[in-house]
Enzyme design. Structure first.
Site, PDB file in Angstrom:
ATOM      1  N   ARG A 113      -3.334 -35.783 -34.993  1.00 26.00           N
ATOM      2  CA  ARG A 113      -3.961 -36.855 -34.212  1.00 26.00           C
ATOM      3  C   ARG A 113      -5.245 -37.255 -34.925  1.00 26.00           C
ATOM      4  O   ARG A 113      -6.070 -36.405 -35.237  1.00 26.00           O
ATOM      5  CB  ARG A 113      -4.307 -36.406 -32.792  1.00 26.00           C
ATOM      6  N   HIS A 140       1.259 -44.669 -31.238  1.00 25.02           N
ATOM      7  CA  HIS A 140       1.270 -43.444 -30.409  1.00 25.02           C
ATOM      8  C   HIS A 140       2.736 -43.145 -30.032  1.00 25.02           C
ATOM      9  O   HIS A 140       3.130 -43.231 -28.870  1.00 25.02           O
ATOM     10  CB  HIS A 140       0.408 -43.671 -29.164  1.00 25.02           C
ATOM     11  N   GLN A 143       3.968 -40.648 -27.225  1.00 22.61           N
ATOM     12  CA  GLN A 143       3.700 -41.202 -25.888  1.00 22.61           C
ATOM     13  C   GLN A 143       4.868 -42.092 -25.434  1.00 22.61           C
ATOM     14  O   GLN A 143       5.242 -42.108 -24.251  1.00 22.61           O
ATOM     15  CB  GLN A 143       2.395 -42.009 -25.933  1.00 22.61           C
ATOM     16  N   ASP A 236      -3.923 -49.408 -20.062  1.00 23.89           N
ATOM     17  CA  ASP A 236      -4.582 -48.357 -20.845  1.00 23.89           C
ATOM     18  C   ASP A 236      -6.081 -48.636 -20.789  1.00 23.89           C
ATOM     19  O   ASP A 236      -6.498 -49.702 -20.314  1.00 23.89           O
ATOM     20  CB  ASP A 236      -4.069 -48.419 -22.306  1.00 23.89           C
ATOM     21  N   CYS A 277      -1.072 -44.223 -19.842  1.00 21.44           N
ATOM     22  CA  CYS A 277      -0.937 -43.049 -20.715  1.00 21.44           C
ATOM     23  C   CYS A 277      -1.956 -41.963 -20.388  1.00 21.44           C
ATOM     24  O   CYS A 277      -1.734 -40.800 -20.709  1.00 21.44           O
ATOM     25  CB  CYS A 277      -1.044 -43.459 -22.176  1.00 21.44           C
ATOM     26  N   ARG A 322       5.240 -35.854 -21.206  1.00 21.07           N
ATOM     27  CA  ARG A 322       4.772 -35.684 -22.594  1.00 21.07           C
ATOM     28  C   ARG A 322       5.278 -34.356 -23.148  1.00 21.07           C
ATOM     29  O   ARG A 322       5.662 -34.254 -24.310  1.00 21.07           O
ATOM     30  CB  ARG A 322       3.232 -35.692 -22.656  1.00 21.07           C
TER      31      ARG A 322
HETATM   32  N1  NVA Z   1      -5.630 -46.366 -26.561  1.00 15.56           N
HETATM   33  C1  NVA Z   1      -6.106 -45.045 -26.201  1.00 15.56           C
HETATM   34  C2  NVA Z   1      -4.938 -44.171 -25.903  1.00 15.56           C
HETATM   35  C3  NVA Z   1      -5.312 -42.777 -25.460  1.00 15.56           C
HETATM   36  C4  NVA Z   1      -4.116 -41.917 -25.172  1.00 15.56           C
HETATM   37  C5  NVA Z   1      -6.963 -44.482 -27.316  1.00 15.56           C
HETATM   38  O1  NVA Z   1      -6.561 -44.595 -28.486  1.00 15.56           O
HETATM   39  O2  NVA Z   1      -8.037 -43.946 -27.034  1.00 15.56           O
HETATM   40  N1   CP Z   2      -2.066 -39.853 -23.370  1.00 19.28           N
HETATM   41  C1   CP Z   2      -2.680 -39.037 -24.240  1.00 19.28           C
HETATM   42  O1   CP Z   2      -2.414 -39.062 -25.433  1.00 19.28           O
HETATM   43  O2   CP Z   2      -3.576 -38.192 -23.682  1.00 19.28           O
HETATM   44  P1   CP Z   2      -4.568 -37.242 -24.473  1.00 19.28           P
HETATM   45  O3   CP Z   2      -5.551 -38.149 -25.211  1.00 19.28           O
HETATM   46  O4   CP Z   2      -5.232 -36.401 -23.427  1.00 19.28           O
HETATM   47  O5   CP Z   2      -3.772 -36.432 -25.452  1.00 19.28           O
END
Ligand code: NVA
Ligand code: CP
Length: 335
Positions: A113, A140, A143, A236, A277, A322
């Site tokens: 990540r 993602h 997800q 989101d 998400c 997830r």
């Molecule tokens: N768009 C958000 C998704 C988090 C799961 C981010 O990248 O912070």
């Molecule tokens: N939805 C998601 O990716 O959550 P986290 O950022 O907590 O992993």
């Protein structure tokens, strides 16, 4: 003893972005996750990965993704090892290529990540083991498996579902929902102000998948048009990880695009569900939530607390999924 259903035959494959997979492969991963969920709920052991080791690389923070990879690995009999950005040499003292080569000698699979899609692609190129994208600025994909699994659990099918994503049209979630949805036969509508319309490259990529696989993509700033007859309303955060300086601009741009009770009613359907998400800003119980309330006078951002806590909201099923979907991916790409 129950005869266990075997994982999807995808040995050695990485999950870097949705477009690398066929519709059939993506559907099979979702269906297998549904099977694994039933094993978990019935207490049926499914230790397909005894003796394997899995590296979990996190440049950005995470609750769900980290927890899901950890529990999924342990349920499968594998050992997960968390390698946070402050604990390892990656990027500071060692290149992505060298790190990939080292980790590939020790681990059977690597989750990443972080910010750059190039890093996750490079890990896959140089490690020689499956790499799974746990979120980058661009995509993602893990997800998506959970999200469309949740849609399937609620409606029994994916073909012909109308899914409206309302919010920041330029982030990882908008990109992934468009491409994965188009591939799965879903009609995806991205509803966002014109200045946040997704980059045309991603829209074209999704439309090409839709032509081949049956889904479609609409991009509009018109809320009424976007939500009409939607089975799923999805949102989101307005500000993604790494963009924290953008709060003021985004609050001003997106405040009319908040998911609230009136917007949910505008779909005209009784059975519309709400997905997110997570994490979500639906109250002031967070540091950012409090700050935004003090600065701009709004206590709820992308979704109201009322919708978030309503029976239409399936966000915690989605979060649980997830784990089942990530388990489906790692079992299928490692056995
Ligand atoms: N768009 C958000 C998704 C988090 C799961 C981010 O990248 O912070
Ligand atoms: N939805 C998601 O990716 O959550 P986290 O950022 O907590 O992993």
């Amino acid at each position: 003893m129950t005869e266990l259903q075997k994982p999807v035959p995808l040995k050695g494959r990485s999950l870097l972005k949705e477009n690398d997979f066929t519709k059939e492969e993506f559907e099979a991963l979702i269906d297998y996750a549904i099977t694994l969920k039933s094993y978990k709920h019935k207490g049926i052991a499914h230790r397909f990965l005894e003796g394997k080791n899995i590296a979990l690389l996190f440049e950005k923070t995470s609750t769900r993704t980290r927890a899901a990879f950890t529990v999924a690995s342990i349920d499968l009999g594998a050992h997960p090892e968390f390698l946070g950005k402050n604990d390892i040499q990656l990027g500071k003292k060692e290149s992505v290529e060298d790190t990939a080569k080292v980790l590939g000698r020790m681990f059977d699979g690597i989750e990443f990540r972080g910010f750059s899609q190039e890093v996750v692609e490079s890990l896959a190129e140089h490690s020689g083991v499956p790499v799974w994208n746990g979120l980058t600025d661009t995509w993602h994909p893990t997800q998506m498996l959970a999200d469309y699994m949740t849609v399937k659990e609620n409606f029994g099918h994916l073909e012909g579902i109308n899914l409206t994503y309302i919010g920041d049209g330029r982030n990882n979630m908008a990109h992934s929902l468009m491409v994965a949805g188009a591939m799965l036969g879903v009609n995806v509508r991205i509803c966002t102000p014109q200045s946040l319309f997704p980059n045309q490259t991603f829209v074209d990529m999704a439309r090409q998948r839709g032509e081949k696989d049956g889904g479609s993509v609409m991009v509009t700033d018109n809320i009424e048009e976007a939500v009409k007859d939607a089975h799923v309303i999805y949102t989101d955060v307005w500000v993604s990880m790494g963009e924290e300086s953008e709060f003021e601009t985004r609050v001003n741009l997106l405040k009319d695009y908040q998911v609230n009770k009136q917007l949910m009613r505008q779909t005209g359907r009784e059975d519309t569900i709400f997905l997110h998400c997570l994490p979500a800003f639906h109250d002031t119980q967070t540091l950012y939530g409090k700050e935004i309330e003090e600065k701009y006078g709004i206590g709820e951002m992308e979704v109201t607390d009322e919708v978030f806590r309503s029976p239409q909201s399936k966000v915690f099923d989605q979060a649980e999924n997830r784990m089942h979907t990530i388990k489906s991916v790692i079992a299928s790409t490692l056995t």
